[in-house]
Design a protein around this motif. Sequence first.
Motif, PDB file in Angstrom:
ATOM      1  N   UNK A   1      51.422  21.576  23.007  1.00 50.40           N
ATOM      2  CA  UNK A   1      51.193  21.944  21.745  1.00 50.40           C
ATOM      3  C   UNK A   1      51.958  23.506  21.336  1.00 50.40           C
ATOM      4  N   UNK A   2      52.319  24.188  22.443  1.00 51.88           N
ATOM      5  CA  UNK A   2      52.987  25.334  22.330  1.00 51.88           C
ATOM      6  C   UNK A   2      54.244  24.866  21.829  1.00 51.88           C
TER       7      UNK A   2
ATOM      8  N   UNK B   1      63.483  20.229  17.579  1.00 52.19           N
ATOM      9  CA  UNK B   1      63.015  19.471  18.868  1.00 52.19           C
ATOM     10  C   UNK B   1      63.979  18.613  19.370  1.00 52.19           C
ATOM     11  N   UNK B   2      64.862  17.911  18.276  1.00 53.95           N
ATOM     12  CA  UNK B   2      65.777  16.823  18.809  1.00 53.95           C
ATOM     13  C   UNK B   2      66.795  17.753  19.670  1.00 53.95           C
ATOM     14  N   UNK B   3      67.305  18.778  18.836  1.00 50.77           N
ATOM     15  CA  UNK B   3      68.401  19.614  19.508  1.00 50.77           C
ATOM     16  C   UNK B   3      67.776  20.196  20.899  1.00 50.77           C
TER      17      UNK B   3
ATOM     18  N   UNK C   1      55.115  16.721  20.696  1.00 48.17           N
ATOM     19  CA  UNK C   1      55.230  18.004  19.626  1.00 48.17           C
ATOM     20  C   UNK C   1      55.498  17.269  18.214  1.00 48.17           C
ATOM     21  N   UNK C   2      56.581  16.470  18.221  1.00 46.23           N
ATOM     22  CA  UNK C   2      56.722  15.939  16.655  1.00 46.23           C
ATOM     23  C   UNK C   2      55.558  15.490  16.089  1.00 46.23           C
ATOM     24  N   UNK C   3      54.725  14.548  16.710  1.00 54.92           N
ATOM     25  CA  UNK C   3      53.524  13.938  16.471  1.00 54.92           C
ATOM     26  C   UNK C   3      52.407  15.394  15.947  1.00 54.92           C
ATOM     27  N   UNK C   4      52.413  16.202  16.908  1.00 49.89           N
ATOM     28  CA  UNK C   4      51.629  17.033  16.622  1.00 49.89           C
ATOM     29  C   UNK C   4      51.923  17.801  15.235  1.00 49.89           C
ATOM     30  N   UNK C   5      53.202  17.983  15.024  1.00 51.25           N
ATOM     31  CA  UNK C   5      53.922  18.540  13.859  1.00 51.25           C
ATOM     32  C   UNK C   5      53.308  17.892  12.804  1.00 51.25           C
TER      33      UNK C   5
END
Length: 541
Positions: free
Chosen positions: A122-123, A163-165, A386-390
Amino acid sequence: MTDSTGVSTEPDEDAAHLERLGYKQELHRVLGLFDNFSVAFSYLSPMVGVYSLFVLGVGTAGPRYLWLMVPVVGFMLLVALVFGELASHYPIAGALYQYGKWSVGPRYGWWIGWIYGLALLVTVASVDTGIVSYLTALLNNLFGTHLNGTSHGTILVVTVLLIAIQTLMNTVGAKLMGRISQLGVFVETIGTFGVAIALGIAGFHHGFGFLFSSKGAEHASANPLKVDFGGHWLTGAALVAVLAHAYIFYGFESAGDIAEETKSASRIVPRAMRSALLYGGVASAVLVIGLLLAMPSDPKGYANAASFDGGVPAILGQLPSWSQNLFLVVVCVAFFSCGTAVQGAGSRLMYSYARDKAVPFSHKLSVVSKRFHTPVNALLVAGVVPVLFTLLVNVNPAHNVHILWFELPAGVNALTLLVSFGVSGIYLSFLLTVVGSIIARARGWQPAGTFRLGRWGWPVSILAAAYLALMLLNIVWPSGLSSPRGSLFNFDWITLMVIVVLLVIGAVYFVLARPYQRLAVTGRSGVPATGEAAPIGEDAR
């Protein structure tokens, strides 16, 4: 033998210690003291924290909110001492999960890992979405674009790219993660001490006595955020403003997450934890003092600087435009470094979990790249989740939504609500870890690492547990949406209910899959049934 940094160059000792704890060395030990410290400090990231929470602190309690930092850092230092003793005895990737597993048992450790792991992921989403407003402002200033940093589409696209980078860089190797974190340390130093010095050169508008005033924040009529504490500062405003510090001073424990990639981890990790926390405290204090003293002295200017409409950008607006762009670059690098460090820590926890066959698809998540010596699949998941959380940033109710006996407030997107778990989950996992160490000590555990608390073990552990319990209660206490805490921090029952929902999800898997049955069994004293785990360089006894 040691190198120029004082780090042991005998990796076989680290591997032998790890083997005595039941694991084979698979990750690449390439990190020294400064690398390990840098990862922990970048996660803690005082600049990211202060820039994000300054308004909440000064807006709720006035300039004297600064001094609430002292007890937060002081008590968290006690937590760092407890963690350091555990990390020295158990220098294993996964940190808190492993500490709980060895201190109390497989079931206990699994739950700590579940809570802590979700909080880490989440962070990552929280930090990487937080960079968007600063990055778009920088691009608009430099290139004359008109990017909207508050647009859900912009937030999603930028966050996915970041996030990908970060995932790619973390995959290449722990050494690169360490280098990025080192850059983060230098940037944080510029962004904290540098900003304070620049503001001082531009001219402070207050004397040091200003730092001890509340500016009437305990009264609704004078509060910049229009919240009412009924005239009570210590028992009202301070209890909310202290969260602006409590939300910053953690992350030092990530030094333990990368223990298996650190040389002489039993000695280095505890030192890195303490250093990251203390340097983070000093840097935060310097930055907050600079921002406070540079706040406009006229009532209207002060109110703007202490509100969400103004805040830190309004204070930095007093500086030349070129320096504002420079500090925007610094902020963006700090956010990126922080997100990279958190994702790295989360992936190591996932790898440690999977290696114990404690999560679904363990055989895949425990794979270590033969080329890069990093947990590649765990890193991929630590990027996807984290992408899904976004995506939750798009869930933004226009009206209050009634759920059972509480309300989901209008205008607050679901990602913000989930992020509130990021802090409460950290404090809960910290509390369980410290309590686990107390249980182990009561059962007769004798720390055998190079860092030991000795006779101070009991008082330090008890005080650390008491602080974590009280602060966790302060974070999650459902005081109503009309209260300052409920409207600014935990959104009444939402933070508490998010914890409950995630615990229920974990409980379903825990009951159905019984992952604890596949974890290594520890003895009653918190050490392997085959014997006491010896510190690096010593024989097992």
